[in-house]
Each structure stands twice: as C-alpha cells, then as structure tokens.
Design a protein around this motif. Structure first.
Motif, PDB file in Angstrom:
ATOM      1  N   SER A  66       0.834  -1.195   0.000  1.00 35.65           N
ATOM      2  CA  SER A  66       0.000   0.000   0.000  1.00 35.65           C
ATOM      3  C   SER A  66       0.872   1.250   0.000  1.00 35.65           C
ATOM      4  O   SER A  66       1.956   1.256   0.571  1.00 35.65           O
ATOM      5  CB  SER A  66      -0.903   0.006   1.231  1.00 35.65           C
ATOM      6  OG  SER A  66      -1.627   1.218   1.305  1.00 35.65           O
ATOM      7  N   ALA A  67       0.353   2.301  -0.616  1.00 38.68           N
ATOM      8  CA  ALA A  67       1.055   3.581  -0.636  1.00 38.68           C
ATOM      9  C   ALA A  67       0.711   4.425   0.587  1.00 38.68           C
ATOM     10  O   ALA A  67       1.271   5.506   0.767  1.00 38.68           O
ATOM     11  CB  ALA A  67       0.715   4.345  -1.912  1.00 38.68           C
ATOM     12  N   LEU A  68      -0.185   3.934   1.433  1.00 33.82           N
ATOM     13  CA  LEU A  68      -0.554   4.662   2.648  1.00 33.82           C
ATOM     14  C   LEU A  68       0.383   4.287   3.791  1.00 33.82           C
ATOM     15  O   LEU A  68       0.945   3.196   3.810  1.00 33.82           O
ATOM     16  CB  LEU A  68      -1.988   4.325   3.044  1.00 33.82           C
ATOM     17  CG  LEU A  68      -3.078   4.647   2.030  1.00 33.82           C
ATOM     18  CD1 LEU A  68      -4.428   4.213   2.562  1.00 33.82           C
ATOM     19  CD2 LEU A  68      -3.074   6.118   1.683  1.00 33.82           C
ATOM     20  N   GLN A  69       0.492   5.182   4.766  1.00 32.61           N
ATOM     21  CA  GLN A  69       1.295   4.914   5.957  1.00 32.61           C
ATOM     22  C   GLN A  69       0.620   3.810   6.779  1.00 32.61           C
ATOM     23  O   GLN A  69      -0.613   3.734   6.819  1.00 32.61           O
ATOM     24  CB  GLN A  69       1.426   6.171   6.820  1.00 32.61           C
ATOM     25  CG  GLN A  69       2.229   7.274   6.194  1.00 32.61           C
ATOM     26  CD  GLN A  69       3.711   6.931   6.137  1.00 32.61           C
ATOM     27  OE1 GLN A  69       4.208   6.049   6.822  1.00 32.61           O
ATOM     28  NE2 GLN A  69       4.426   7.649   5.289  1.00 32.61           N
ATOM     29  N   PRO A  70       1.414   2.961   7.461  1.00 32.79           N
ATOM     30  CA  PRO A  70       0.822   1.909   8.294  1.00 32.79           C
ATOM     31  C   PRO A  70      -0.154   2.464   9.342  1.00 32.79           C
ATOM     32  O   PRO A  70      -1.198   1.864   9.599  1.00 32.79           O
ATOM     33  CB  PRO A  70       2.036   1.262   8.971  1.00 32.79           C
ATOM     34  CG  PRO A  70       3.179   1.555   8.075  1.00 32.79           C
ATOM     35  CD  PRO A  70       2.872   2.881   7.446  1.00 32.79           C
ATOM     36  N   GLU A  71       0.152   3.612   9.928  1.00 32.35           N
ATOM     37  CA  GLU A  71      -0.711   4.212  10.934  1.00 32.35           C
ATOM     38  C   GLU A  71      -2.063   4.595  10.348  1.00 32.35           C
ATOM     39  O   GLU A  71      -3.098   4.457  11.008  1.00 32.35           O
ATOM     40  CB  GLU A  71      -0.049   5.464  11.544  1.00 32.35           C
ATOM     41  CG  GLU A  71       1.240   5.186  12.291  1.00 32.35           C
ATOM     42  CD  GLU A  71       2.461   5.068  11.365  1.00 32.35           C
ATOM     43  OE1 GLU A  71       2.399   5.488  10.190  1.00 32.35           O
ATOM     44  OE2 GLU A  71       3.465   4.525  11.827  1.00 32.35           O
ATOM     45  N   THR A  72      -2.060   5.090   9.127  1.00 31.59           N
ATOM     46  CA  THR A  72      -3.306   5.475   8.463  1.00 31.59           C
ATOM     47  C   THR A  72      -4.206   4.271   8.275  1.00 31.59           C
ATOM     48  O   THR A  72      -5.408   4.320   8.550  1.00 31.59           O
ATOM     49  CB  THR A  72      -2.997   6.129   7.091  1.00 31.59           C
ATOM     50  OG1 THR A  72      -2.145   7.249   7.291  1.00 31.59           O
ATOM     51  CG2 THR A  72      -4.274   6.563   6.403  1.00 31.59           C
ATOM     52  N   ILE A  73      -3.615   3.170   7.814  1.00 28.84           N
ATOM     53  CA  ILE A  73      -4.403   1.955   7.608  1.00 28.84           C
ATOM     54  C   ILE A  73      -4.902   1.420   8.940  1.00 28.84           C
ATOM     55  O   ILE A  73      -6.067   1.030   9.073  1.00 28.84           O
ATOM     56  CB  ILE A  73      -3.573   0.897   6.853  1.00 28.84           C
ATOM     57  CG1 ILE A  73      -3.170   1.428   5.470  1.00 28.84           C
ATOM     58  CG2 ILE A  73      -4.354  -0.412   6.722  1.00 28.84           C
ATOM     59  CD1 ILE A  73      -2.145   0.581   4.753  1.00 28.84           C
TER      60      ILE A  73
END
Length: 89
Positions: A66-73
């Motif tokens: 994923s291109a999202l930060q782990p915290e965001t997910i």
C-alpha cells in the motif's frame, strides 16, 4: 455474512478479518518477505505505481503493498471516537 473491508488506498480494499499485521517496508526482513511473495505469486500491489509505505500480511500468506502509511491503515480499523469492540450493525 458481513465483511468489514479496509481501504488500503486508491479504492482497493482488504477484508479486515484476514489482516495479520501492517508494517512499514523499511526493514530488510520485510523487503525479503516482499521478494519471496513476488516469486511465489502471493504479492498484491495496491500502490498504483506510488511508493510503497506499508506492507499488509494476511492469514493466507498474501502480502498487500500500500502507498498509505501503516498508521493510516491501522486507524481505519477503529476510527477515532468509536469505542473498540462496538459496531454499527
């Protein structure tokens, strides 16, 4: 049967029940796991060509990039303000 889907970016989703871990991709063991998953055809690239920021490990041994930060997910599992364990069914 009701599945909770987690958005991992760009309209791609992963069933929440299948997620084992969400990690950053900056360590060598994670990079090795990505290479091995690619060789075994167990890698799902949901980055849409962007830089990989998170790697999602599933219970089926698939890896989702994923291109999202782990915290965001992770925050999408339990949105702020919603008590843990309480659902809106």
């Amino acid at each position: 049967m009701h599945f909770k889907l987690i958005n991992v970016g760009f309209g791609n989703t992963v069933p929440a029940e299948r997620v084992v871990a969400i990690v950053g991709n900056d360590s060598l063991p994670v990079k090795r796991a990505i290479t091995e998953a690619r060789e075994k055809q167990m890698l799902i690239d949901a980055t849409q060509g962007r830089k990989t920021r998170a790697v999602i490990f599933t219970d089926s041994s698939h890896l989702v990039l994923s291109a999202l930060q782990p915290e965001t997910i992770a925050n999408r599992f339990d949105p702020p303000g919603e008590p843990i364990g309480e659902s809106n069914d």
